[in-house]
Write a protein that holds these residues in place. Sequence first.
Motif, mmCIF file in Angstrom:
data_model
loop_
_atom_site.group_PDB
_atom_site.id
_atom_site.type_symbol
_atom_site.label_atom_id
_atom_site.label_comp_id
_atom_site.label_asym_id
_atom_site.label_seq_id
_atom_site.Cartn_x
_atom_site.Cartn_y
_atom_site.Cartn_z
ATOM 1 N N UNK A 158 93.363 31.928 -47.323
ATOM 2 C CA UNK A 158 94.359 31.257 -46.480
ATOM 3 C C UNK A 158 95.071 30.165 -47.276
ATOM 4 N N UNK A 159 96.388 30.213 -47.263
ATOM 5 C CA UNK A 159 97.190 29.188 -47.918
ATOM 6 C C UNK A 159 97.278 29.285 -49.425
ATOM 7 N N UNK A 160 96.709 30.343 -50.000
ATOM 8 C CA UNK A 160 96.678 30.461 -51.463
ATOM 9 C C UNK A 160 98.005 30.971 -52.026
ATOM 10 N N UNK A 161 98.630 31.933 -51.344
ATOM 11 C CA UNK A 161 99.810 32.582 -51.887
ATOM 12 C C UNK A 161 101.103 31.937 -51.399
ATOM 13 N N UNK A 162 102.118 32.008 -52.254
ATOM 14 C CA UNK A 162 103.451 31.552 -51.872
ATOM 15 C C UNK A 162 104.054 32.518 -50.859
ATOM 16 N N UNK A 163 104.903 31.992 -49.982
ATOM 17 C CA UNK A 163 105.502 32.807 -48.944
ATOM 18 C C UNK A 163 106.917 33.234 -49.345
ATOM 19 N N UNK A 164 107.578 33.944 -48.445
ATOM 20 C CA UNK A 164 108.903 34.481 -48.749
ATOM 21 C C UNK A 164 109.939 33.397 -48.992
#
Length: 259
Positions: A158-164
Amino acid sequence: MKWDPEKYTQFSSHRDRPFFDLTARIAADSPRRVVDLGCGTGVLTAALAARWPQAQVTGVDSSEDMIAQAQALEGAPSNLEFVHGNIEDWEPEAGTDVVVSNAALQWVPGHQELLRRWAKQLDDGAWLAVQVPGNFTAPSHVLMRELAASAAWAPKLAGVLRQADAVDEPVDYLALFSEAGFDADVWETSYAQVLPGADPVLEWVRGTALRPVIDALSAEDFAVFEAEYAALLRTAYPQHDWGTVFPFRRLFMVGRKQG
């Protein structure tokens, strides 16, 4: 986040091309100081030093591994130096005439405010050139985010990856540069890259987008995640006899400060 210089340079022929497409639009004749923010292994920064031999050229990167490799660069021009540092903390010294950031600011949340700050701090006539990937809605990234958000992986990722929304659209950057007092040239290019070998898209993202997942998971967990993700990528990017097509959208912005 820990970077692997060898893995990052695996597809250097494809990764390097946007840098040269970007810097070709910088029309500075005799800059005094040139800075490359997010310089990586330094190979491309060395090209800037060779282009402007009268300038002091500095590469800055937050990865100690990348800087170590850059500082060991063979045949580096005498006007080239590399320093370890965070992009967020960097401020232009007097006489900085060219600032380049190639495929780095997408990692910096709120980088738009950094661009505005640098634009204010740079001298009149200075050049600011930035390239960021515009592929955050591509299958490679969407599938990674969806898998990370699944019931099995969400507790650990959760919250690790960058979003669009990690980067803006070209028109937004054009407005930012123009409102900051720059004569701006903003464009986008989609490269239809053909990658060789087995699971080449997985190999590509291992060097970049997948790094936060590698850092967040144990080796055992990452092996499971990677296997699931690889299967999704094979469907999204089918392999042909002549290679695997990996379309890649890039956003470019180059501006010269008026005055």
